[in-house]
Design a protein around this motif. Sequence first.
Motif, PDB file in Angstrom:
ATOM      1  N   ALA A 172       0.460  -0.886   0.183  1.00 23.52           N
ATOM      2  CA  ALA A 172      -0.382   0.133  -0.133  1.00 23.52           C
ATOM      3  C   ALA A 172       0.561   1.239  -0.130  1.00 23.52           C
ATOM      4  O   ALA A 172       0.674   2.069  -0.843  1.00 23.52           O
ATOM      5  CB  ALA A 172      -1.215  -0.218   1.179  1.00 23.52           C
ATOM      6  N   LYS A 173       2.187   1.167   0.606  1.00 21.22           N
ATOM      7  CA  LYS A 173       3.071   1.990   0.992  1.00 21.22           C
ATOM      8  C   LYS A 173       3.465   2.606  -0.207  1.00 21.22           C
ATOM      9  O   LYS A 173       3.568   3.993  -1.026  1.00 21.22           O
ATOM     10  CB  LYS A 173       4.148   2.445   1.702  1.00 21.22           C
ATOM     11  N   ALA A 174       4.028   1.271  -1.253  1.00 20.34           N
ATOM     12  CA  ALA A 174       4.695   1.691  -2.284  1.00 20.34           C
ATOM     13  C   ALA A 174       3.490   2.306  -3.465  1.00 20.34           C
ATOM     14  O   ALA A 174       4.096   3.095  -4.141  1.00 20.34           O
ATOM     15  CB  ALA A 174       4.585   0.323  -2.763  1.00 20.34           C
ATOM     16  N   LEU A 175       2.495   1.586  -3.210  1.00 19.22           N
ATOM     17  CA  LEU A 175       1.491   2.192  -4.298  1.00 19.22           C
ATOM     18  C   LEU A 175       1.033   3.731  -4.352  1.00 19.22           C
ATOM     19  O   LEU A 175       1.057   4.391  -5.536  1.00 19.22           O
ATOM     20  CB  LEU A 175       0.168   1.412  -3.996  1.00 19.22           C
ATOM     21  N   SER A 176       1.305   4.332  -2.684  1.00 18.00           N
ATOM     22  CA  SER A 176       0.832   5.373  -2.012  1.00 18.00           C
ATOM     23  C   SER A 176       2.353   6.054  -3.157  1.00 18.00           C
ATOM     24  O   SER A 176       1.992   7.616  -3.641  1.00 18.00           O
ATOM     25  CB  SER A 176      -0.153   5.452  -1.467  1.00 18.00           C
ATOM     26  N   LEU A 177       3.078   6.365  -2.845  1.00 23.34           N
ATOM     27  CA  LEU A 177       4.598   6.687  -2.940  1.00 23.34           C
ATOM     28  C   LEU A 177       4.631   6.883  -5.302  1.00 23.34           C
ATOM     29  O   LEU A 177       4.754   8.093  -5.406  1.00 23.34           O
ATOM     30  CB  LEU A 177       5.660   5.626  -3.485  1.00 23.34           C
ATOM     31  N   TYR A 178       3.440   5.818  -5.171  1.00 23.00           N
ATOM     32  CA  TYR A 178       3.812   5.660  -6.970  1.00 23.00           C
ATOM     33  C   TYR A 178       3.050   7.040  -7.205  1.00 23.00           C
ATOM     34  O   TYR A 178       3.637   7.509  -7.975  1.00 23.00           O
ATOM     35  CB  TYR A 178       2.797   4.872  -7.515  1.00 23.00           C
ATOM     36  N   LEU A 179       1.454   6.854  -7.348  1.00 18.71           N
ATOM     37  CA  LEU A 179       0.694   7.890  -6.918  1.00 18.71           C
ATOM     38  C   LEU A 179       1.354   9.523  -7.019  1.00 18.71           C
ATOM     39  O   LEU A 179       1.087  10.260  -7.927  1.00 18.71           O
ATOM     40  CB  LEU A 179      -0.298   7.511  -6.326  1.00 18.71           C
ATOM     41  N   LEU A 180       1.627   9.426  -5.915  1.00 16.37           N
ATOM     42  CA  LEU A 180       2.682  10.622  -5.781  1.00 16.37           C
ATOM     43  C   LEU A 180       3.203  11.370  -6.384  1.00 16.37           C
ATOM     44  O   LEU A 180       2.973  11.780  -6.977  1.00 16.37           O
ATOM     45  CB  LEU A 180       3.230  10.695  -3.854  1.00 16.37           C
TER      46      LEU A 180
ATOM     47  N   VAL B 232       6.481  16.114   1.279  1.00 13.76           N
ATOM     48  CA  VAL B 232       8.022  16.262   0.147  1.00 13.76           C
ATOM     49  C   VAL B 232       7.936  15.593  -1.228  1.00 13.76           C
ATOM     50  O   VAL B 232       8.372  16.372  -1.888  1.00 13.76           O
ATOM     51  CB  VAL B 232       9.322  15.507   1.318  1.00 13.76           C
ATOM     52  N   LEU B 233       7.017  14.919  -0.612  1.00 14.59           N
ATOM     53  CA  LEU B 233       7.442  13.648  -2.629  1.00 14.59           C
ATOM     54  C   LEU B 233       6.194  14.201  -3.856  1.00 14.59           C
ATOM     55  O   LEU B 233       6.869  14.369  -4.817  1.00 14.59           O
ATOM     56  CB  LEU B 233       6.746  12.337  -1.937  1.00 14.59           C
TER      57      LEU B 233
ATOM     58  N   SER C   2       1.301   5.353 -18.209  1.00 14.96           N
ATOM     59  CA  SER C   2       0.771   3.942 -18.553  1.00 14.96           C
ATOM     60  C   SER C   2       0.071   3.413 -17.740  1.00 14.96           C
ATOM     61  O   SER C   2      -1.473   2.929 -17.755  1.00 14.96           O
ATOM     62  CB  SER C   2       1.740   3.254 -19.636  1.00 14.96           C
ATOM     63  N   PRO C   3       1.103   2.964 -17.170  1.00 14.47           N
ATOM     64  CA  PRO C   3       0.039   1.760 -15.398  1.00 14.47           C
ATOM     65  C   PRO C   3      -0.754   3.282 -14.309  1.00 14.47           C
ATOM     66  O   PRO C   3      -0.712   1.979 -13.400  1.00 14.47           O
ATOM     67  CB  PRO C   3       1.659   1.711 -15.092  1.00 14.47           C
TER      68      PRO C   3
ATOM     69  N   VAL D  46      -2.687   1.641 -11.151  1.00 11.09           N
ATOM     70  CA  VAL D  46      -2.131   1.671  -9.982  1.00 11.09           C
ATOM     71  C   VAL D  46      -2.949   2.424  -9.055  1.00 11.09           C
ATOM     72  O   VAL D  46      -3.623   1.424  -8.285  1.00 11.09           O
ATOM     73  CB  VAL D  46      -0.905   2.002 -10.269  1.00 11.09           C
ATOM     74  N   LEU D  47      -3.866   2.650  -9.868  1.00  7.04           N
ATOM     75  CA  LEU D  47      -4.843   3.376  -8.826  1.00  7.04           C
ATOM     76  C   LEU D  47      -5.654   2.858  -8.606  1.00  7.04           C
ATOM     77  O   LEU D  47      -6.763   2.542  -7.319  1.00  7.04           O
ATOM     78  CB  LEU D  47      -5.259   4.995  -9.949  1.00  7.04           C
ATOM     79  N   CYS D  48      -6.270   1.771  -9.884  1.00  3.44           N
ATOM     80  CA  CYS D  48      -7.287   0.490  -9.100  1.00  3.44           C
ATOM     81  C   CYS D  48      -7.235  -0.168  -8.228  1.00  3.44           C
ATOM     82  O   CYS D  48      -7.465  -0.681  -6.953  1.00  3.44           O
ATOM     83  CB  CYS D  48      -7.464  -0.208 -10.434  1.00  3.44           C
ATOM     84  N   ILE D  49      -5.388  -0.703  -7.931  1.00  2.00           N
ATOM     85  CA  ILE D  49      -5.336  -1.205  -6.418  1.00  2.00           C
ATOM     86  C   ILE D  49      -5.293  -0.897  -5.786  1.00  2.00           C
ATOM     87  O   ILE D  49      -5.657  -1.146  -4.801  1.00  2.00           O
ATOM     88  CB  ILE D  49      -4.047  -2.184  -7.641  1.00  2.00           C
TER      89      ILE D  49
END
Lengths: 103, 323
Positions: free
Chosen positions: B37-45, B175-176, B201-202, B206-209
Amino acid sequence: MQTHKAKRVEITIEKIMERRLTEALQSADVTGYSVLPVRGGSGRSGSWSREGQISRGSGMVQVICIIRPDRLDALLEAAFEVVESHIGVVTVTDCEVLRAERF
Amino acid sequence: MLQLAADNLLSPIVLSFVLGLFAALARSDLSVPEAAAKALSLYLLFAIGFKGGVAVSDHGIDAKLGAALLAGVVLSFALPLVAFGYLRAISGMNRTDAAAVAGHYGSISIVTFVAGSSVLSDAGIVAEGYMVAVAAAMEAPAILSALWLVSRGSAGGQRMNAELWHEILLNGSIVLLLGSFAIGWITGAEGLAKIESFIVSPFQGVLCIFLLDMGLIAGRGLREGSKVLDAGAIGFGLTMPLAGAAAGLGMGLLLGLSTGGVMLLMVLSASASYIAVPAAMRVALPEANPSIYLTLSLAVTFPFNLTVGIPLYLAAAQWATGG
């Protein structure tokens, strides 16, 4: 084998307070401790789990210190200043250690 | 409007959220590990910040940037005052809990912002890239308002200290978000071309997950937290976003933002924080019950905004700007 009496202090506290607590312990010259993640649990605010937690305000950790009995009061005073108004549990139990000079 | 609402409700991101909600309410063992969950939120931010920076690089900065940032700060300071009065009027909540809740409604939910941006993108509407910076500017002022509300007439100013300031202003999300915004701004379209296959593209997948996980969290919150909310509080969680969106609409029109910009300012004003503000409240206001503010924010207002609010705000922004 020779063993020595010691005190084991377990402080379960909110993750957001972890750094404040460990800094308070350091300032009370308690430099040896371990921090463990708590997977989940239940308390006055209901049950919770680490899974999927995205809020920085959620989650708990457990800080474990093993110290000489004569240093217990200083540790508890330092810890109490941090945990006093927060969710958490502080327990003290007797234990024995093999190498007393390390504590 | 109905078509827009239907399209939104049947979009993969909303359906993923509904799946998570259903799974949690049905007590399925479906879960997203904390680290994932943390990795997904880092990606989205990172992705949303970077794309915002690239948009600013492409279109340049106009005079509205400073005004939009200021407007965001004013909204973040002011909305908790409205939320506090409204909540106290319609529910039996005590002053401390009401102030803590109010702080959440002045701050923002970056995931709601991401979902709103995604809907805009699907509709082919472009918004000002600097709205990402406005989102970051709206995170913290509401915390000060909440602490002021709870400490009026007492020595509550002591609740703020340097350490808390540091946590609020330099928390990882801020910060991110601002850092990736700066990277996108500096590297521009060329930089985007280099990492496009990773952050464009992804993104929807990622947002769905991530929203699946948000659905699980919201469902668990509903199961556990519904016991602490009365009807008035739930009514607040469903109607306060509309008041916030109306304030965002007025401010957006005053600033002369584009249709997309107005819509995003409405989304920001309507959303409630569940990352930065809960952490600040746990430190500065530990006597407030976290079940109340987290349940309201995550399990009531977030689903409302995601399913009903976002299409409603887009329709209102289009109507008001003629876009």
